[in-house]
Scaffold this motif. Structure first.
Motif, short mmCIF file in Angstrom:
data_model
loop_
_atom_site.label_atom_id
_atom_site.label_comp_id
_atom_site.label_asym_id
_atom_site.label_seq_id
_atom_site.Cartn_x
_atom_site.Cartn_y
_atom_site.Cartn_z
N ARG A 4 0.73 -1.17 0.09
CA ARG A 4 0.00 0.00 0.00
C ARG A 4 0.81 1.12 0.01
O ARG A 4 1.65 1.24 0.72
CB ARG A 4 -0.88 -0.10 1.20
CG ARG A 4 -1.97 0.92 1.37
CD ARG A 4 -3.06 0.71 2.30
NE ARG A 4 -4.28 0.51 1.70
CZ ARG A 4 -5.64 0.68 2.17
NH1 ARG A 4 -5.62 0.71 3.31
NH2 ARG A 4 -6.49 0.23 1.47
N PHE A 6 0.89 5.36 0.03
CA PHE A 6 0.29 6.58 0.35
C PHE A 6 0.89 8.08 -0.29
O PHE A 6 2.13 7.97 -0.14
CB PHE A 6 0.10 7.00 1.96
CG PHE A 6 -0.25 5.79 2.65
CD1 PHE A 6 -1.69 5.50 2.91
CD2 PHE A 6 0.41 4.79 3.42
CE1 PHE A 6 -2.13 4.50 3.54
CE2 PHE A 6 -0.26 3.60 4.09
CZ PHE A 6 -1.48 3.61 4.26
N VAL A 41 -4.27 6.85 -2.29
CA VAL A 41 -3.68 5.31 -1.81
C VAL A 41 -3.45 4.35 -3.04
O VAL A 41 -4.42 4.55 -3.90
CB VAL A 41 -4.39 5.01 -0.62
CG1 VAL A 41 -5.89 4.75 -0.87
CG2 VAL A 41 -3.97 3.67 -0.17
N PHE A 42 -2.59 3.81 -3.30
CA PHE A 42 -2.61 2.78 -4.31
C PHE A 42 -2.30 1.44 -3.61
O PHE A 42 -1.43 1.37 -2.75
CB PHE A 42 -1.46 2.94 -5.12
CG PHE A 42 -1.24 4.42 -5.68
CD1 PHE A 42 -2.17 4.67 -7.00
CD2 PHE A 42 -0.68 5.55 -5.02
CE1 PHE A 42 -2.10 5.73 -7.56
CE2 PHE A 42 -0.57 6.84 -5.61
CZ PHE A 42 -1.45 7.08 -6.85
N ASP A 43 -3.18 0.52 -4.00
CA ASP A 43 -3.21 -1.01 -3.46
C ASP A 43 -2.27 -1.71 -4.66
O ASP A 43 -3.03 -1.79 -5.59
CB ASP A 43 -4.22 -1.47 -3.08
CG ASP A 43 -4.82 -0.97 -1.82
OD1 ASP A 43 -4.09 -0.75 -0.85
OD2 ASP A 43 -6.09 -0.44 -1.66
N ILE A 44 -1.31 -2.32 -4.38
CA ILE A 44 -0.25 -2.69 -5.33
C ILE A 44 -0.14 -4.00 -5.08
O ILE A 44 0.12 -4.53 -4.15
CB ILE A 44 0.74 -1.88 -5.54
CG1 ILE A 44 0.28 -0.36 -5.99
CG2 ILE A 44 1.75 -2.48 -6.66
CD1 ILE A 44 1.78 0.60 -6.02
N GLU A 45 -0.47 -5.12 -6.20
CA GLU A 45 0.02 -6.48 -6.13
C GLU A 45 1.21 -6.52 -6.88
O GLU A 45 1.12 -6.39 -8.12
CB GLU A 45 -1.14 -7.16 -6.69
CG GLU A 45 -1.10 -8.77 -6.75
CD GLU A 45 -1.23 -9.26 -5.36
OE1 GLU A 45 -1.96 -9.07 -4.32
OE2 GLU A 45 -0.14 -10.14 -5.24
N LEU A 46 2.31 -6.84 -6.24
CA LEU A 46 3.56 -7.14 -6.92
C LEU A 46 4.13 -8.34 -6.78
O LEU A 46 4.18 -8.89 -5.55
CB LEU A 46 4.53 -5.90 -6.02
CG LEU A 46 5.49 -5.54 -6.65
CD1 LEU A 46 5.33 -4.35 -7.86
CD2 LEU A 46 6.30 -4.64 -5.66
N ASP A 47 4.93 -8.82 -8.05
CA ASP A 47 5.70 -10.03 -8.02
C ASP A 47 7.05 -9.51 -7.68
O ASP A 47 7.65 -8.86 -8.46
CB ASP A 47 5.76 -10.64 -9.47
CG ASP A 47 4.37 -10.87 -9.76
OD1 ASP A 47 3.50 -11.63 -8.59
OD2 ASP A 47 3.92 -10.92 -10.91
N SER A 57 11.56 -1.34 -5.65
CA SER A 57 10.89 -0.92 -6.95
C SER A 57 9.64 0.03 -6.73
O SER A 57 9.54 1.00 -7.59
CB SER A 57 10.03 -2.46 -7.33
OG SER A 57 9.41 -2.29 -8.55
N ALA A 60 10.91 3.63 -6.51
CA ALA A 60 11.27 4.05 -7.73
C ALA A 60 10.06 4.31 -8.51
O ALA A 60 9.95 5.55 -9.39
CB ALA A 60 12.07 2.98 -8.58
N MET A 61 8.91 3.55 -8.12
CA MET A 61 7.40 3.84 -9.14
C MET A 61 6.92 5.27 -8.29
O MET A 61 6.44 6.23 -9.01
CB MET A 61 6.65 2.72 -8.59
CG MET A 61 6.61 1.58 -9.34
SD MET A 61 5.43 0.27 -8.62
CE MET A 61 6.41 -1.04 -9.08
N ARG A 64 9.25 8.34 -9.96
CA ARG A 64 8.87 8.39 -11.18
C ARG A 64 7.66 8.63 -11.81
O ARG A 64 7.25 9.30 -12.82
CB ARG A 64 9.70 7.27 -12.05
CG ARG A 64 11.24 7.07 -12.00
CD ARG A 64 11.84 6.10 -12.74
NE ARG A 64 11.45 6.12 -13.93
CZ ARG A 64 11.62 5.03 -14.76
NH1 ARG A 64 12.06 4.00 -14.30
NH2 ARG A 64 11.30 5.30 -16.16
N LEU A 65 6.60 7.96 -10.95
CA LEU A 65 5.33 8.18 -11.48
C LEU A 65 4.09 8.78 -10.40
O LEU A 65 3.42 9.33 -10.72
CB LEU A 65 4.74 7.04 -12.25
CG LEU A 65 3.34 7.17 -12.72
CD1 LEU A 65 3.44 8.01 -14.30
CD2 LEU A 65 2.96 5.78 -13.38
N LEU A 66 4.08 7.73 -9.31
CA LEU A 66 3.01 7.97 -8.53
C LEU A 66 2.75 9.36 -7.79
O LEU A 66 1.94 9.89 -7.43
CB LEU A 66 3.16 6.87 -7.32
CG LEU A 66 2.84 5.47 -8.27
CD1 LEU A 66 2.86 4.38 -7.13
CD2 LEU A 66 1.86 5.13 -9.10
#
Lengths: 79, 79
Positions: A4, A6, A41-47, A57, A60-61, A64-66
């Motif tokens: 998650r 924020f 808030v971003f709920d992220i499913e990450l491998d 990772s 960095a996201m 660079r973006l979020l």
């Protein structure tokens, strides 16, 4: 791996959306609200093989973006 | 009293914004993202005599203004 993220406005950055919501709550009779700020808030499913890699990772996201790091802070929670 | 309210789309509700962010991350080379959903977070400074009253008040705010309970879930954290 579930994470998650924020993204919130830095302290001191004007938040007109939060102010509008605070005013609306006041108008609806909720007197106790001294301040309200809205974020994302971003709920992220990450491998990812492990938590350290996942955190790097995600960091960095965010950069660079979020998040717009000029005006926003971010924090990362890994479940 | 400081509280944090999360408003997220219910499972199954389409999240085009999350999908767009996921696609953008993929295009930037972040391969590990299996899913991403965007929600809102509200940081609220509340005057309340105790935690129970605060929680009741925040619950009412969510139902009446902060969340659209047809398509969104909310959760409340009191610091």
């Amino acid at each position: 791996m579930k994470a998650r993220v924020f993204v919130t406005l830095k302290p001191g950055v004007l938040d007109p959306q939060g102010a509008a919501i605070g005013a609306a709550l006041g108008g609806m009779g909720f007197d106790g609200v001294a301040g309200i700020r809205q974020g994302k808030v971003f709920d992220i499913e990450l491998d990812a093989p492990d938590e350290t890699t996942a955190r790097e990772s995600l960091d960095a996201m965010c950069r660079r973006l979020l998040a717009n790091t000029v005006i926003e802070d971010y924090s990362i929670e890994i479940a």
